[in-house]
Structures are given as structure tokens and as C-alpha cells.
Scaffold this motif. Structure first.
Motif, PDB file in Angstrom:
ATOM      1  N   LEU A   1      22.639  66.778   0.559  1.00 33.87           N
ATOM      2  CA  LEU A   1      23.708  66.371   1.478  1.00 33.87           C
ATOM      3  C   LEU A   1      23.458  65.003   2.098  1.00 33.87           C
ATOM      4  O   LEU A   1      24.274  64.533   2.902  1.00 33.87           O
TER       5      LEU A   1
ATOM      6  N   ALA B   1      28.213  69.782  -4.699  1.00 31.89           N
ATOM      7  CA  ALA B   1      27.783  68.457  -5.151  1.00 31.89           C
ATOM      8  C   ALA B   1      28.246  68.179  -6.580  1.00 31.89           C
ATOM      9  O   ALA B   1      28.452  67.021  -6.959  1.00 31.89           O
TER      10      ALA B   1
ATOM     11  N   ASN C   1      26.261  62.576   1.634  1.00 29.51           N
ATOM     12  CA  ASN C   1      27.590  63.157   1.813  1.00 29.51           C
ATOM     13  C   ASN C   1      28.058  62.872   3.241  1.00 29.51           C
ATOM     14  O   ASN C   1      27.412  63.292   4.196  1.00 29.51           O
TER      15      ASN C   1
ATOM     16  N   HIS D   1      28.942  70.464   6.597  1.00 28.25           N
ATOM     17  CA  HIS D   1      28.612  71.475   5.588  1.00 28.25           C
ATOM     18  C   HIS D   1      27.367  72.265   5.996  1.00 28.25           C
ATOM     19  O   HIS D   1      27.315  73.486   5.842  1.00 28.25           O
ATOM     20  N   LEU D   2      26.366  71.546   6.511  1.00 29.81           N
ATOM     21  CA  LEU D   2      25.127  72.205   6.919  1.00 29.81           C
ATOM     22  C   LEU D   2      25.376  73.136   8.102  1.00 29.81           C
ATOM     23  O   LEU D   2      24.842  74.258   8.151  1.00 29.81           O
TER      24      LEU D   2
ATOM     25  N   GLN E   1      30.252  64.173   4.924  1.00 33.92           N
ATOM     26  CA  GLN E   1      30.538  65.423   5.628  1.00 33.92           C
ATOM     27  C   GLN E   1      29.358  66.397   5.549  1.00 33.92           C
ATOM     28  O   GLN E   1      29.512  67.582   5.799  1.00 33.92           O
ATOM     29  N   GLY E   2      28.183  65.862   5.230  1.00 30.76           N
ATOM     30  CA  GLY E   2      27.006  66.706   5.043  1.00 30.76           C
ATOM     31  C   GLY E   2      26.637  67.498   6.289  1.00 30.76           C
ATOM     32  O   GLY E   2      26.266  68.669   6.200  1.00 30.76           O
TER      33      GLY E   2
ATOM     34  N   ILE F   1      25.648  74.487  -1.916  1.00 33.04           N
ATOM     35  CA  ILE F   1      25.619  73.031  -1.764  1.00 33.04           C
ATOM     36  C   ILE F   1      25.568  72.349  -3.126  1.00 33.04           C
ATOM     37  O   ILE F   1      26.253  71.342  -3.372  1.00 33.04           O
TER      38      ILE F   1
END
Length: 270
Positions: free
Chosen positions: A114, A59, A117, A123-124, A119-120, A55
């Protein structure tokens, strides 16, 4: 529910099955050590730290499929392993709660990174559940090479790993697998086969654990394709199901001797 038999496409399931076998190759013997040491949640902690490295790299604008992300994950995992190796020497009686604390810090650190973000959430989800169906054979080559090296090191040490050697090897194995299958499957691959065969001894235990793990992955992938369900989550359940079914075999369900000494992973005399 409509069954999607066309989902049984070996061009997709083939690489995913190989990814599962690569993960199991190192996680089954390491899982036995984790279980014998009583530090069950170390895999979650190291996997989460490796994920935090991924992550952080993203970032910083590093391509999520690039080599820089792999380096960032490995550096983060090795740093976490070094810290846990030190705490194991300094405060061995508090190692398990320290591992849990490190896991929570890594998990919440990822959430903070995130937070802004858009789209966090995706991603998670990818970090936790993985994207095993989308791996390619080319992506598996570095993980396969690393697994062979790690297995060779364990064999040379006859499974006798301690201190920084154990934590460092563990961190490298987790780094390779968490990006292939996600945090949840890393934990299940380490703990479920080892726990299912806890009553066995010698090479038979290692073989049985590998069989349980392989059956869990193959069954989970096939069912996820036919039922159109998330692969990573379903494989966790099929691993648990195969572990329970294995208890029908008398040699597998044999009671684990109380206060037994930890067994060596690769013991030629076993």
C-alpha cells in the motif's frame, strides 16, 4: 457531546447485528480451542494474512467487492494455515513465536503493497477496524452459509480438531469474518468471550460466551450510532465491558482449574 438518537436505524444496524452474530457463531467455539491450545495470536496472524490476500488482489486490479478478492483472501489464509500446521508438527515448542513472526511479515507486507497507493491509509483502516455498518444482507449470505458448513463440520468431529483440519477450518472462518468486521474485531470475538468464561465447563460455557459476545456487539453498535463513534473500535470495548460485567455472575467467574485438560467444543455428553 450531542446524542444522535436518529442513528438507531434498523436498516443499518440490523445487517450489522446479523454480521456480528455470524462472526460469533464460529469464533466463540474456535476461541475456546485457541485459548486451550495456548496459541492466542493465531487469529491475528491468519486475519492479517487474509487481509494481505485482499490487498494483493486489489493491487492486481481486482474489484474489491468481487469474488476474486474472496478467493485471494481464502487462498492466502489457507496457505498460512498450511504453513502453521507444518511448523506445529516440526517445531511445536516454537509455534507461538513463529505465529508472531508470520503476523509481522503479513502486516508489513500489506504496508509495502500500500506504500504507493494514495488511498492506502484508508484501505489499511478498513482492514483493521472493518466497515460493519456498511454490510448488507446480501453480503452476509455467503458468510452465513460458510459458517453453517464449518459449524456442521465441528459438530461431526465433536470439536476434536487437530493439525491441518484445525488450521484449515480456522483459516476459512477468519477469511469470512475479517472482511466483515476487520482484524481487531476478529481477535476480540475469538478471545474475549472465551477468556471471560474460562472458569466454566460444559454447554453452559458455550452459551455464556455467546451471550457475552452478542451483548457486546449489540451494545457497541447502538452506542456507536448514538455517540457517532467508529463501530468496530467501540464494539471491541463493549465486548471487554460485557466480559467484565459477566464476572459478577458466580458461575462465570469461577476459578479455572490449574492444568486442566482442553475441553471439547461440541461434546454431547457435557
Amino acid at each position: 457531546m450531542t446524542l444522535n438518537w436518529e442513528g438507531l436505524d434498523m436498516s443499518i444496524l440490523g445487517p450489522a447485528c446479523v454480521a456480528g452474530l455470524i462472526v460469533l457463531s464460529t469464533h466463540v467455539p474456535l476461541g475456546k480451542q485457541v485459548l486451550s491450545r495456548g496459541i492466542i495470536f493465531i487469529d491475528l496472524a491468519i486475519a492479517q494474512i487474509a487481509g494481505l490476500g485482499v490487498i494483493l488482489a486489489q493491487a492486481m486490479g481486482i474489484d474489491e467487492h468481487g469474488f476474486g478478492v474472496q478467493v485471494s483472501a481464502a487462498v492466502a489464509a489457507l496457505a498460512g494455515a498450511g504453513l502453521l500446521s507444518w511448523t506445529d508438527r516440526r517445531w511445536p515448542e516454537y509455534q507461538e513465536p513463529l505465529i508472531g513472526t508470520l503476523f509481522v511479515l503479513a502486516a508489513t507486507g500489506g504496508l509495502l503493497l500500500l506504500a504507493n497507493n494514495p488511498q492506502g491509509g484508508e484501505h489499511l483502516k478498513d482492514l483493521l477496524v472493518g466497515q460493519i455498518l456498511w454490510v448488507s444482507y446480501a453480503q452476509l449470505i455467503p458468510a452465513a452459509v460458510l459458517s453453517v458448513v464449518l459449524l456442521g463440520f465441528m459438530w461431526l468431529r465433536r470439536g476434536r480438531l487437530a493439525g491441518l483440519a484445525f488450521y484449515g477450518l480456522f483459516a476459512l472462518a477468519i477469511t469470512a469474518s475479517v472482511q466483515l468486521v476487520g482484524v481487531y474485531l476478529v481477535f476480540a470475538s475469538l478471545i474475549v468471550p472465551a477468556l471471560a468464561t474460562a472458569g466454566m465447563r460444559g454447554r453452559g460455557r458455550l452459551t455464556a460466551a455467546y451471550v457475552i459476545g452478542a451483548m457486546g456487539y449489540v451494545t457497541g453498535l447502538a452506542l456507536s450510532a448514538v455517540l457517532d463513534l467508529p463501530s468496530g473500535a467501540l464494539i471491541v470495548w463493549t465486548l471487554a465491558g460485557c466480559a467484565l460485567l459477566a464476572q459478577l455472575v458466580p458461575a462465570v467467574r469461577r476459578s479455572h482449574p490449574a492444568h486442566a485438560t482442553p475441553e471439547v467444543v461440541f461434546d454431547a455428553a457435557a
